[in-house]
Design a protein around this motif. Structure first.
Motif, short mmCIF file in Angstrom:
data_model
loop_
_atom_site.label_atom_id
_atom_site.label_comp_id
_atom_site.label_asym_id
_atom_site.label_seq_id
_atom_site.Cartn_x
_atom_site.Cartn_y
_atom_site.Cartn_z
N ILE A 1 -7.45 10.65 -2.29
CA ILE A 1 -8.03 10.79 -0.98
C ILE A 1 -8.00 12.43 -0.67
O ILE A 1 -6.78 13.20 -0.89
N HIS B 1 -8.06 1.10 12.56
CA HIS B 1 -7.30 2.09 13.06
C HIS B 1 -8.11 3.10 13.12
O HIS B 1 -9.25 3.46 12.51
N MET C 1 -3.27 0.36 -3.65
CA MET C 1 -3.38 -0.75 -2.90
C MET C 1 -3.38 -2.08 -3.81
O MET C 1 -4.25 -2.02 -4.41
N SER D 1 -3.79 6.94 -3.38
CA SER D 1 -3.55 5.84 -2.57
C SER D 1 -3.66 4.69 -3.41
O SER D 1 -4.76 4.46 -3.81
N ILE E 1 -7.24 5.10 -5.40
CA ILE E 1 -8.11 6.08 -5.14
C ILE E 1 -7.52 7.39 -4.96
O ILE E 1 -6.38 7.35 -4.84
N ARG F 1 -12.88 12.91 5.61
CA ARG F 1 -11.92 12.00 4.34
C ARG F 1 -12.70 12.00 3.20
O ARG F 1 -13.74 10.99 3.43
N TRP G 1 -15.86 0.91 -3.14
CA TRP G 1 -15.67 2.17 -3.95
C TRP G 1 -16.29 2.24 -5.47
O TRP G 1 -16.18 1.02 -5.72
N HIS H 1 -13.04 9.83 -0.60
CA HIS H 1 -12.30 8.86 -1.29
C HIS H 1 -12.80 9.01 -2.71
O HIS H 1 -13.99 8.41 -2.69
N HIS I 1 -11.80 2.60 11.42
CA HIS I 1 -12.09 2.09 10.05
C HIS I 1 -10.90 1.07 9.70
O HIS I 1 -9.68 0.76 10.46
N TRP J 1 0.95 -1.22 0.07
CA TRP J 1 -0.07 -0.13 0.03
C TRP J 1 0.85 1.23 -0.08
O TRP J 1 1.61 1.38 0.95
N ARG K 1 -5.91 -1.45 -6.90
CA ARG K 1 -7.07 -0.41 -6.54
C ARG K 1 -6.33 0.84 -6.28
O ARG K 1 -5.40 1.21 -5.76
N ILE L 1 -14.20 -0.99 2.49
CA ILE L 1 -13.75 -0.34 3.77
C ILE L 1 -14.87 -0.41 4.68
O ILE L 1 -15.95 0.10 4.17
N VAL M 1 -9.48 -1.72 6.09
CA VAL M 1 -9.59 -1.75 4.76
C VAL M 1 -9.02 -3.28 4.21
O VAL M 1 -8.04 -3.97 4.80
C1 LMR Z 1 -7.40 5.24 5.03
O1 LMR Z 1 -7.49 6.15 4.78
O2 LMR Z 1 -7.11 4.82 6.24
C2 LMR Z 1 -7.43 4.07 3.85
O3 LMR Z 1 -8.64 4.00 3.58
C3 LMR Z 1 -6.72 4.62 2.78
C4 LMR Z 1 -6.76 3.65 1.85
O4 LMR Z 1 -6.02 3.94 0.79
O5 LMR Z 1 -7.94 2.81 1.63
#
Ligand code: LMR
Ligand code: MN
Length: 448
Positions: A429, A369, A360, A358, A427, A378, A401, A380, A415, A315, A425, A392, A417
């Motif tokens: 942010i 976390h 992954m 980002s 995205i 945030r 997503w 996405h 959250h 990631w 993938r 997520i 993931v």
């Molecule tokens: C996050 O913001 O903790 C993650 O969701 C970031 C991600 O790339 O999925």
């Protein structure tokens, strides 16, 4: 041992702890009336008068430790009142002088030097405070709380190895010391010794000793328990919440503004940033194109996630803005995306967030976390989304997503993931200030 006997022992111990420190030597007892009169001024908040009175006493009785200490405390008070670092430095010097006089009572040496170390830390003079604390430990090797303070000094300095040594020594001298336990557990956790950290954090918190009731210890104990798959994590989050460290069991950020609307998932309308969302969705192909070009040509701009959030996998992130500062080099490689963002200060000016790509890869799992602050939301934007396997969870609601669509969540909520697809993938942010923060707060909150 019968219960009442053990509790009376406990009480004795408590009393011994709370015993009033003896600050007067033989001579100072003979001038007690004069010392009390000056101290009375200080207690009443008459800072300048108290300082004058103690200065007179120091001139009259230069060998009096208590008069010198009163002068130090008055300077300390005045420094706070006038927010003056120079005066605080004078106070620090005076505390040091107290300890250097002849016939100073032990309690007074400790009190004066402990305050000196504390004020040095306040001024960011971490090395100086370490020297003060080392001296104290040398003078009073049997005094466990002093060693514990030295450990904190090392942690503030970022020297976890030295801190670890200190707490190992304390625990060998006093195996049940709760303060040393939580701090030792905290250090093990930072070393990623997850399972080992748990008993120390837990027993330290259970001790209820002063200095153990800190949100970070609940945060890391819960995190460690979650990573070993122990549901007891939520019991500790609950306790952390009840003690006022977490806004809720789910929302565990530690740098918060009270009273902001708190929910895991948001709609564009709720955020009042619908223009930004519309603009991201309308331009998603341009944003994707620039992200992909960077991935192809200068992959090195994508840096691996470095906060130890992954259980496994690959990631990386490519950052355009962080803490409200634009990264010119990154933006050169994504000019149209950055130009688009410049129109949205709620995001580019968000000093408690980032704007980043980002990527992954399959086989990645991000541990549950919680972000550091409730001051941001945030967004996405989906750019390259495999048809299945990516999801997520935020709080108890799991989503996926879609390419060209924005998801919005509050990452101060727990959250997690998963990337279980068979291709990568990507995205985009975009963090934004929490919509309820005032312009003044947006200008003045310290960056994170
Ligand atoms: C996050 O913001 O903790 C993650 O969701 C970031 C991600 O790339 O999925
Ligand atoms: Mn996150």
């Amino acid at each position: 041992m019968p219960e009442d006997e053990s509790s009376s022992l406990q009480e004795k111990k408590e009393k011994a702890k709370k015993k009033k420190p003896k600050l007067l030597n033989k001579f100072d007892k003979t001038i007690k009336a004069e010392l009390d009169a000056a101290e009375k001024l200080r207690k009443k908040g008459k800072v300048e008068d108290a300082l004058n009175a103690f200065e007179l006493l120091v001139t009259k009785y230069p060998q009096s430790p208590r008069a010198r200490y009163g002068k130090a405390q008055s300077e300390d008070d005045l420094a706070e009142k006038q927010r003056s670092n120079d005066i605080l430095l004078r106070a620090i010097g005076s505390y040091e002088e107290v300890a250097g006089l002849p016939n100073v009572p032990t309690d007074l040496v400790k009190t004066a030097l402990k305050r000196k170390a504390n004020r040095q830390q306040f001024l960011g003079r971490m090395r100086g405070s370490i020297l003060t604390l080392q001296k104290l430990v040398q003078l009073y090797p049997e005094d466990i709380p002093l060693r514990n303070e030295l450990g904190v000094g090392y942690l503030l300095l970022g020297d976890n190895q030295k801190a670890k040594q200190v707490y190992e020594e304390v625990l060998s001298l006093d195996p049940n010391n709760g303060f040393a336990k939580v701090h030792y557990g905290f250090i093990l956790k930072a070393e990623n010794k997850i399972a080992e950290s748990i008993p120390y954090l837990k027993e330290g918190l259970l001790s209820g000793e002063s200095g153990t009731d800190d949100g970070r210890f609940y945060f890391h104990l819960g995190d460690a328990l979650q990573r070993v798959g122990d549901k007891e994590a939520y019991t500790w989050y609950e306790v952390g919440h009840k003690r006022g460290h977490f806004a809720s069991v789910w929302q565990r950020s530690l740098y918060n503004v009270d009273g902001l609307k708190a929910q895991a998932w948001w709609t564009a309308k709720e955020t009042s940033y619908a223009d930004l969302v519309r603009s991201l969705e309308a331009n998603w192909k341009v944003i994707r194109e620039e992200g992909l070009a960077v991935m192809d040509a200068s992959k090195g701009l994508f840096l691996p996630e470095d906060e130890n959030l992954r259980e496994k996998g690959d990631w990386s992130q490519y950052t355009l803005w962080q803490q409200g500062r634009k990264n010119d080099k990154s933006c050169k490689a994504a000019p149209r995306t950055c130009a688009l963002l410049e129109r949205f200060p709620e995001s580019t000016g968000c000093r408690r967030g980032q704007i980043k790509y980002s990527v992954m890869h399959p086989g990645t799992h991000v541990w549950p976390h919680t972000g550091p602050t409730n001051c941001r939301l945030r967004m996405h934007l989906g750019l390259v989304i495999p048809s299945e396997g990516c999801r997520i969870r935020c709080a108890n609601d799991t989503r996926s997503w879609k390419e060209g669509k924005v998801l919005i969540f509050d990452d101060s909520f727990e959250h997690e993931v998963w990337q279980e697809a068979d291709s990568y993938r990507l995205i985009f942010i975009v963090d934004v200030w929490h919509p309820e923060l005032t312009q003044h707060q947006r200008r003045t909150l310290p960056a994170i």
